[in-house]
Design a protein around this motif. Structure first.
Motif, PDB file in Angstrom:
ATOM      1  N   LEU A  34     -50.478   8.213  10.468  1.00 32.07           N
ATOM      2  CA  LEU A  34     -49.278   8.915  10.041  1.00 32.07           C
ATOM      3  C   LEU A  34     -49.473   9.409   8.612  1.00 32.07           C
ATOM      4  O   LEU A  34     -49.924   8.655   7.741  1.00 32.07           O
ATOM      5  CB  LEU A  34     -48.066   7.980  10.093  1.00 32.07           C
ATOM      6  CG  LEU A  34     -46.709   8.557   9.699  1.00 32.07           C
ATOM      7  CD1 LEU A  34     -46.246   9.587  10.709  1.00 32.07           C
ATOM      8  CD2 LEU A  34     -45.675   7.437   9.571  1.00 32.07           C
ATOM      9  N   THR A  35     -49.147  10.685   8.387  1.00 33.89           N
ATOM     10  CA  THR A  35     -49.096  11.208   7.028  1.00 33.89           C
ATOM     11  C   THR A  35     -47.637  11.515   6.697  1.00 33.89           C
ATOM     12  O   THR A  35     -46.843  11.870   7.575  1.00 33.89           O
ATOM     13  CB  THR A  35     -49.942  12.484   6.871  1.00 33.89           C
ATOM     14  OG1 THR A  35     -49.427  13.511   7.739  1.00 33.89           O
ATOM     15  CG2 THR A  35     -51.398  12.208   7.235  1.00 33.89           C
ATOM     16  N   SER A  72     -49.934  10.993  14.606  1.00 29.52           N
ATOM     17  CA  SER A  72     -50.896  11.151  15.701  1.00 29.52           C
ATOM     18  C   SER A  72     -51.193   9.768  16.258  1.00 29.52           C
ATOM     19  O   SER A  72     -51.042   8.756  15.570  1.00 29.52           O
ATOM     20  CB  SER A  72     -52.178  11.838  15.221  1.00 29.52           C
ATOM     21  OG  SER A  72     -52.819  11.075  14.223  1.00 29.52           O
ATOM     22  N   SER A  92     -45.946  13.431   9.861  1.00 27.76           N
ATOM     23  CA  SER A  92     -46.836  14.045  10.840  1.00 27.76           C
ATOM     24  C   SER A  92     -47.638  12.936  11.514  1.00 27.76           C
ATOM     25  O   SER A  92     -48.581  12.407  10.934  1.00 27.76           O
ATOM     26  CB  SER A  92     -47.769  15.050  10.156  1.00 27.76           C
ATOM     27  OG  SER A  92     -48.616  15.674  11.110  1.00 27.76           O
ATOM     28  N   ARG A 113     -46.393  23.729  14.810  1.00 29.15           N
ATOM     29  CA  ARG A 113     -45.198  23.436  14.030  1.00 29.15           C
ATOM     30  C   ARG A 113     -45.595  22.785  12.715  1.00 29.15           C
ATOM     31  O   ARG A 113     -46.631  22.138  12.615  1.00 29.15           O
ATOM     32  CB  ARG A 113     -44.275  22.477  14.795  1.00 29.15           C
ATOM     33  CG  ARG A 113     -43.678  23.058  16.058  1.00 29.15           C
ATOM     34  CD  ARG A 113     -42.575  22.179  16.581  1.00 29.15           C
ATOM     35  NE  ARG A 113     -42.996  20.799  16.765  1.00 29.15           N
ATOM     36  CZ  ARG A 113     -42.172  19.799  17.063  1.00 29.15           C
ATOM     37  NH1 ARG A 113     -40.885  20.019  17.185  1.00 29.15           N
ATOM     38  NH2 ARG A 113     -42.633  18.568  17.230  1.00 29.15           N
ATOM     39  N   THR A 114     -44.759  22.951  11.740  1.00 33.77           N
ATOM     40  CA  THR A 114     -44.948  22.210  10.511  1.00 33.77           C
ATOM     41  C   THR A 114     -44.414  20.797  10.714  1.00 33.77           C
ATOM     42  O   THR A 114     -43.685  20.520  11.666  1.00 33.77           O
ATOM     43  CB  THR A 114     -44.202  22.894   9.358  1.00 33.77           C
ATOM     44  OG1 THR A 114     -42.816  22.969   9.698  1.00 33.77           O
ATOM     45  CG2 THR A 114     -44.748  24.300   9.122  1.00 33.77           C
ATOM     46  N   ALA A 115     -44.783  19.894   9.798  1.00 33.43           N
ATOM     47  CA  ALA A 115     -44.300  18.524   9.888  1.00 33.43           C
ATOM     48  C   ALA A 115     -42.780  18.504   9.788  1.00 33.43           C
ATOM     49  O   ALA A 115     -42.203  19.178   8.933  1.00 33.43           O
ATOM     50  CB  ALA A 115     -44.910  17.689   8.766  1.00 33.43           C
ATOM     51  N   THR A 151     -41.129  14.278   4.960  1.00 30.95           N
ATOM     52  CA  THR A 151     -41.759  14.884   6.128  1.00 30.95           C
ATOM     53  C   THR A 151     -42.771  13.911   6.697  1.00 30.95           C
ATOM     54  O   THR A 151     -43.385  13.119   5.965  1.00 30.95           O
ATOM     55  CB  THR A 151     -42.463  16.208   5.774  1.00 30.95           C
ATOM     56  OG1 THR A 151     -43.445  15.973   4.757  1.00 30.95           O
ATOM     57  CG2 THR A 151     -41.457  17.241   5.277  1.00 30.95           C
TER      58      THR A 151
END
Length: 244
Positions: free
Chosen positions: A232-233, A191, A189, A166-168, A187
């Protein structure tokens, strides 16, 4: 290629949109609070709190250590409310977003950027933060005067999504500064996500914002859930004025 409207000059430096955060760590907690007082608190924005349960709104507290990003390294604390996205009050699926009510930071560059580019209600504060220990901690202070302290206990690991699957996700956030309410797409993303029921402790001081949060019962409320993210981005797009 960026257009003129995609570039802002902050303290003599060019900041191009979208602004990208390449590495951040987060600890947060969500609380159910009375919808009436919450709505009164954010009435200046023209937005409406979402009520997942009748009479209850969601208040989120979060602290973030930005290690690498377009606005430099800094600490941030957020008080946000889940709100109905404007124009989504009808239909079976109602869109929601996060309204940022209060956003102290500890560096002047991000303060100026946040206020001028997106209308985020950033204020400058002392913000000691510890994300290295088992319990994550942050305090917000003004000249030695404590506004809030938040401690988040560790949770259980949440499996990451399928790589490349999936995209962010795109999220909606809202700000209000100088009487202008804005929508900011962003957006994220994550981890290294851990979550748990409860797991947060709030201590309120004698700052005016502490009095606001005390009026919501946060000094005695148990968290619905808490979470931590080790990496986190994010990317923040251009703000658009919300028109009623």
């Amino acid at each position: 290629m960026s257009t003129a409207t995609d570039v802002h000059v902050i303290q003599g430096e060019r900041v191009a949109l979208p602004v990208r955060i390449r590495d951040a760590a987060v600890a947060s907690a969500m609380f159910a609070v009375p919808a009436g007082p919450a709505q009164s608190l954010i009435a200046y924005s023209g937005l409406e709190v979402a009520e997942p349960l009748p009479g209850r709104a969601i208040c989120s507290l979060a602290f973030v250590r930005y290690a690498d990003g377009d606005l430099g390294p800094y600490h941030e604390f957020a008080v946000a409310f889940l709100v109905r996205s404007p124009g989504s009050s009808g239909g079976r699926r109602k869109r929601v977003g996060a309204f940022i009510h209060w956003l102290p930071v500890n560096q002047e560059f991000t303060l100026d950027a946040g206020r001028s580019i997106w209308g985020f209600p950033k204020v400058l504060a002392d913000m000691p933060m510890d994300l290295s220990g088992r319990i994550k901690r942050c305090a917000v202070r003004f000249g030695g005067r404590t506004a809030i302290e938040l401690a988040v206990k560790p949770g259980l690991p949440v499996p990451a999504g399928r790589p490349g699957g999936r995209t962010a996700p795109r999220l909606d956030s809202y700000s209000c500064l100088d009487g202008v309410t804005r929508h900011i797409p962003w957006t994220v993303s994550p981890s290294g996500l851990r979550m748990r029921p409860g797991g947060a402790e709030v201590r309120l001081g004698d700052h005016p914002v502490a009095d606001e949060l005390r009026g919501l019962g946060l000094h005695r409320a148990a968290a619905l859930s808490s979470s931590t993210i080790t990496h986190l981005t994010m990317a923040f797009g251009a703000a658009e004025e919300v028109r009623s």
